[in-house]
Design a protein around this motif. Structure first.
Motif, PDB file in Angstrom:
ATOM      1  N   ALA A 213       0.823  -1.201   0.000  1.00 54.20           N
ATOM      2  CA  ALA A 213       0.000   0.000   0.000  1.00 54.20           C
ATOM      3  C   ALA A 213       0.859   1.254   0.000  1.00 54.20           C
ATOM      4  CB  ALA A 213      -0.927  -0.012   1.211  1.00 54.20           C
ATOM      5  N   ASP A 214       1.995   1.191   0.694  1.00 54.43           N
ATOM      6  CA  ASP A 214       2.893   2.347   0.748  1.00 54.43           C
ATOM      7  C   ASP A 214       3.524   2.617  -0.617  1.00 54.43           C
ATOM      8  OD1 ASP A 214       4.373   4.428   1.944  1.00 54.43           O
ATOM      9  OD2 ASP A 214       6.091   3.099   2.196  1.00 54.43           O
ATOM     10  N   VAL A 215       3.865   1.546  -1.359  1.00 55.25           N
ATOM     11  CA  VAL A 215       4.465   1.714  -2.687  1.00 55.25           C
ATOM     12  C   VAL A 215       3.541   2.527  -3.591  1.00 55.25           C
ATOM     13  CG1 VAL A 215       5.172   0.498  -4.787  1.00 55.25           C
ATOM     14  CG2 VAL A 215       5.899  -0.353  -2.540  1.00 55.25           C
ATOM     15  N   PHE A 216       2.226   2.273  -3.499  1.00 54.27           N
ATOM     16  CA  PHE A 216       1.259   2.940  -4.387  1.00 54.27           C
ATOM     17  C   PHE A 216       0.506   4.078  -3.693  1.00 54.27           C
ATOM     18  CE2 PHE A 216       1.527  -1.452  -6.079  1.00 54.27           C
ATOM     19  CZ  PHE A 216       1.995  -1.156  -7.358  1.00 54.27           C
ATOM     20  N   SER A 217       1.020   4.518  -2.525  1.00 55.86           N
ATOM     21  CA  SER A 217       0.274   5.502  -1.736  1.00 55.86           C
ATOM     22  C   SER A 217       0.113   6.842  -2.426  1.00 55.86           C
ATOM     23  CB  SER A 217       0.963   5.700  -0.377  1.00 55.86           C
ATOM     24  OG  SER A 217       2.292   6.180  -0.563  1.00 55.86           O
ATOM     25  N   SER A 218       0.956   7.162  -3.403  1.00 59.00           N
ATOM     26  CA  SER A 218       0.812   8.426  -4.135  1.00 59.00           C
ATOM     27  C   SER A 218      -0.166   8.324  -5.291  1.00 59.00           C
ATOM     28  CB  SER A 218       2.176   8.885  -4.656  1.00 59.00           C
ATOM     29  OG  SER A 218       3.039   9.229  -3.592  1.00 59.00           O
ATOM     30  N   LYS A 287       5.429  10.578  -4.694  1.00 60.28           N
ATOM     31  CA  LYS A 287       5.143  11.985  -4.953  1.00 60.28           C
ATOM     32  C   LYS A 287       5.613  12.824  -3.763  1.00 60.28           C
ATOM     33  CE  LYS A 287       1.235  11.769  -8.170  1.00 60.28           C
ATOM     34  NZ  LYS A 287       1.122  10.335  -8.424  1.00 60.28           N
ATOM     35  N   ALA A 288       5.457  14.124  -3.919  1.00 60.77           N
ATOM     36  CA  ALA A 288       5.839  15.006  -2.816  1.00 60.77           C
ATOM     37  C   ALA A 288       4.988  14.730  -1.583  1.00 60.77           C
ATOM     38  CB  ALA A 288       5.701  16.461  -3.248  1.00 60.77           C
ATOM     39  N   ALA A 412      -8.186  14.413  -0.907  1.00 58.82           N
ATOM     40  CA  ALA A 412      -8.338  13.186  -1.694  1.00 58.82           C
ATOM     41  C   ALA A 412      -7.999  13.394  -3.160  1.00 58.82           C
ATOM     42  CB  ALA A 412      -9.760  12.647  -1.559  1.00 58.82           C
ATOM     43  N   THR A 413      -8.006  14.637  -3.639  1.00 60.60           N
ATOM     44  CA  THR A 413      -7.779  14.880  -5.068  1.00 60.60           C
ATOM     45  C   THR A 413      -6.543  15.717  -5.358  1.00 60.60           C
ATOM     46  OG1 THR A 413      -9.248  16.813  -4.997  1.00 60.60           O
ATOM     47  CG2 THR A 413     -10.232  14.688  -5.566  1.00 60.60           C
ATOM     48  N   ILE A 414      -6.132  16.548  -4.422  1.00 60.42           N
ATOM     49  CA  ILE A 414      -5.040  17.474  -4.698  1.00 60.42           C
ATOM     50  C   ILE A 414      -3.716  16.760  -4.937  1.00 60.42           C
ATOM     51  CG2 ILE A 414      -4.527  17.816  -2.248  1.00 60.42           C
ATOM     52  CD1 ILE A 414      -4.198  20.398  -5.109  1.00 60.42           C
ATOM     53  N   VAL A 415      -3.502  15.651  -4.257  1.00 56.38           N
ATOM     54  CA  VAL A 415      -2.213  14.967  -4.361  1.00 56.38           C
ATOM     55  C   VAL A 415      -1.962  14.474  -5.778  1.00 56.38           C
ATOM     56  CG1 VAL A 415      -0.864  13.004  -3.520  1.00 56.38           C
ATOM     57  CG2 VAL A 415      -2.209  14.355  -1.918  1.00 56.38           C
ATOM     58  N   ARG A 416      -3.010  14.076  -6.470  1.00 52.90           N
ATOM     59  CA  ARG A 416      -2.847  13.580  -7.840  1.00 52.90           C
ATOM     60  C   ARG A 416      -2.239  14.648  -8.751  1.00 52.90           C
ATOM     61  NH1 ARG A 416      -5.845   8.849  -8.781  1.00 52.90           N
ATOM     62  NH2 ARG A 416      -7.421   8.380  -7.204  1.00 52.90           N
ATOM     63  N   LYS A 417      -2.462  15.916  -8.430  1.00 49.81           N
ATOM     64  CA  LYS A 417      -2.021  17.002  -9.289  1.00 49.81           C
ATOM     65  C   LYS A 417      -0.619  17.513  -8.943  1.00 49.81           C
ATOM     66  CE  LYS A 417      -6.851  18.456  -9.500  1.00 49.81           C
ATOM     67  NZ  LYS A 417      -7.829  19.538  -9.193  1.00 49.81           N
ATOM     68  N   LEU A 418      -0.052  16.967  -7.878  1.00 53.89           N
ATOM     69  CA  LEU A 418       1.263  17.434  -7.443  1.00 53.89           C
ATOM     70  C   LEU A 418       2.377  16.636  -8.108  1.00 53.89           C
ATOM     71  CD1 LEU A 418       0.502  17.866  -3.640  1.00 53.89           C
ATOM     72  CD2 LEU A 418       0.472  19.621  -5.423  1.00 53.89           C
ATOM     73  N   PRO A 419       3.560  17.246  -8.270  1.00 54.05           N
ATOM     74  CA  PRO A 419       4.668  16.549  -8.947  1.00 54.05           C
ATOM     75  C   PRO A 419       5.219  15.407  -8.112  1.00 54.05           C
ATOM     76  CG  PRO A 419       5.421  18.629  -8.037  1.00 54.05           C
ATOM     77  CD  PRO A 419       3.932  18.604  -7.864  1.00 54.05           C
ATOM     78  N   LYS A 420       5.812  14.434  -8.819  1.00 55.03           N
ATOM     79  CA  LYS A 420       6.463  13.310  -8.136  1.00 55.03           C
ATOM     80  C   LYS A 420       7.878  13.689  -7.717  1.00 55.03           C
ATOM     81  CE  LYS A 420       3.981   9.390 -10.111  1.00 55.03           C
ATOM     82  NZ  LYS A 420       4.131   8.054 -10.729  1.00 55.03           N
ATOM     83  N   ALA A 421       8.467  12.809  -6.928  1.00 54.37           N
ATOM     84  CA  ALA A 421       9.866  12.997  -6.547  1.00 54.37           C
ATOM     85  C   ALA A 421      10.753  12.719  -7.758  1.00 54.37           C
ATOM     86  CB  ALA A 421      10.207  12.063  -5.385  1.00 54.37           C
TER      87      ALA A 421
END
Length: 458
Positions: A213-218, A287-288, A412-421
């Motif tokens: 679950a942590d691997v796909f948490s972003s 992600k961030a 629940a939705t904002i994280v999808r729009k943020l850049p990844k590491a």
């Protein structure tokens, strides 16, 4: 006619009769001499059996000086101190119980406190013995004088720290580390109700389910996005010691299909020895910000600017997401940052606010305990508190808010729009491919027939 009888002679022991014939007397004397010789002088065979002659002796004088059994004596070699002590050494193993101190264990082993203080004074590593954990095992090795020769601390099945007395009576320490055998293992499952149930039915431990679950948490909100019919395939390490399984290693490669979209991840250890998960083309899975501040839980109230407040029964904006969870459940920071507030208020109860860079702030309310202080730097997934029901709360839950440039946004939705590491740098792509492609190929080989079987079973 008169009857004439010869007079009767009395013979004394040790004397011959006066009228004994001379020839008879001589014969009797000779017989007596032979009898005496037969009794007191052994035959040559008897003498030889009683005292055999050594081969190298030639004179009677030498024979007389020899003992009955000749055992040659050879000089005894000097035995080193450590080896000599080993002959009389005894060992005793004791398991650390709740509340035990090192002094308690020395008393149970019947070793003097002076020996303990000498050991503790031998260096910084020995001083760590003052902090023992229940379940650890101590093996004391002492000589006949009760003097400690060695102490071995078995921390777990793989690690042992030994303190050994040297020739100068000082304690030296060394670490004995065993390496278990590792073998890849594969599990797959079709989700019918929840990830935990499906993972447990497939034979995954709770820690492996949480790791997945942590691997796909972003990318996946496991409290909100999971649907019946989702499936996963995971390859991980199993560790064995002496043929017995002792635990699991990390996930090596994993595939998760959520609502028809498939996400793939593979573990990569970079040149510095740091391990992270990436997509097959080298993009970071992290992600961030992670999607949720808790592990898999239930959302009890969504982000809603017009929600009816459960306590005040009036319409007030609900500027965050509520996660129902048992009291004491760990709460994680969703990203790297600095704590800008950590305190208590009547409405929020125990709370923690974290700033992430210049634009982002996350808030965590109704905690039963706070684990961080104002000004402290935190890492993503670092525990910052535990779930509670302090402040205006009807039951144990976490209220989580996400602010972008000072405005509340839906967590629940904002994280999808943020850049990844950061992704794998181009200079390491060849190394990345060489390390990860064999893992992905193995996962694919396992995956095909397994998923086909899942479809047949359902």
């Amino acid at each position: 006619m008169q009857n004439h009888r010869k007079p009767t002679s009395r013979v004394r022991i040790g004397a011959l009769p006066k009228h004994f014939p001379r020839v008879h007397a001589f014969t009797a004397s000779a017989a007596a001499c032979v009898l005496v010789l037969a009794i007191f002088i052994p035959t040559p065979d008897v003498e030889a059996r009683r005292m055999p002659l050594p081969v190298n002796l030639t004179s009677a004088e030498e024979v007389v000086e020899q003992p009955e059994k000749v055992v040659p004596l050879t000089p005894r070699k000097a035995i080193p101190l450590a080896a000599a002590a080993t002959e009389a050494i005894q060992s005793l193993s004791l398991t650390v119980r709740n509340g035990d101190t090192l002094s308690d264990l020395f008393k149970r082993a019947k070793i003097s406190a002076g020996e303990m203080y000498q050991l503790l004074g031998s260096g910084s590593e020995a001083k760590k013995l003052a902090r023992l954990n229940p379940g650890e095992e101590l093996t004391f090795t002492v000589d006949t004088d009760g003097k400690l020769q060695r102490l071995a601390l078995q921390k777990d099945r793989l690690s042992q720290v030994r303190f050994t007395r040297d020739a100068q009576s000082q304690f030296q320490h060394d670490l004995v580390q065993r390496e278990p055998d590792s073998h890849p293992a594969y599990r797959q499952a079709l989700i019918d109700s929840s990830l935990f149930v499906a993972g447990s039915d497939a034979g995954l431990s709770d820690s492996l389910i949480m790791e997945m679950a942590d691997v796909f948490s972003s990318d996946i909100d496991f409290a909100l996005d999971i649907r019946k019919g989702d499936n996963f395939s995971v390859m991980f390490e199993e560790k064995f010691l002496d043929g017995e399984k002792i635990g699991n290693g990390p996930i090596l490669a994993v595939s998760f299909t959520n609502q028809g979209q498939t996400y793939n991840a593979v573990r990569y250890v970079d040149g510095n020895g740091d391990a992270n998960y990436y997509t097959p083309d080298g993009k970071s899975m992290r992600k961030a910000f992670i999607r949720t501040p808790l592990d898999i839980v239930r959302i009890s109230s969504h982000f809603n600017p017009r929600r009816l407040h459960p306590v005040f029964k009036s319409r007030r904006p609900h500027n965050g997401t509520d996660y129902a969870a048992p009291r004491g459940t760990p709460v994680y920071s969703t990203g790297d940052g600095r704590v800008i507030a950590s305190g208590y208020s009547k409405a929020n109860g125990n709370y923690v606010f974290i700033r992430h860079g210049e634009r982002y702030v996350t808030r965590y309310l109704h905690l039963t305990k706070r684990k961080v202080k104002k000004g402290q730097r935190v890492k993503q997934r670092q525990i910052i508190g535990t779930v509670g029901s302090t402040g205006y709360a009807t039951g144990p839950h976490l209220h989580y808010e996400f602010l972008l440039d000072g405005r509340h946004r839906n967590p629940a939705t904002i994280v999808r729009k943020l850049p990844k590491a950061k992704s794998v740098p181009s200079s390491e792509m060849t190394r990345f491919k060489n390390q990860t492609q064999p893992l992905l190929a193995k996962l694919e080989n396992y995956q095909g027939p397994a998923l086909a079987k899942l479809d047949d079973d359902n």
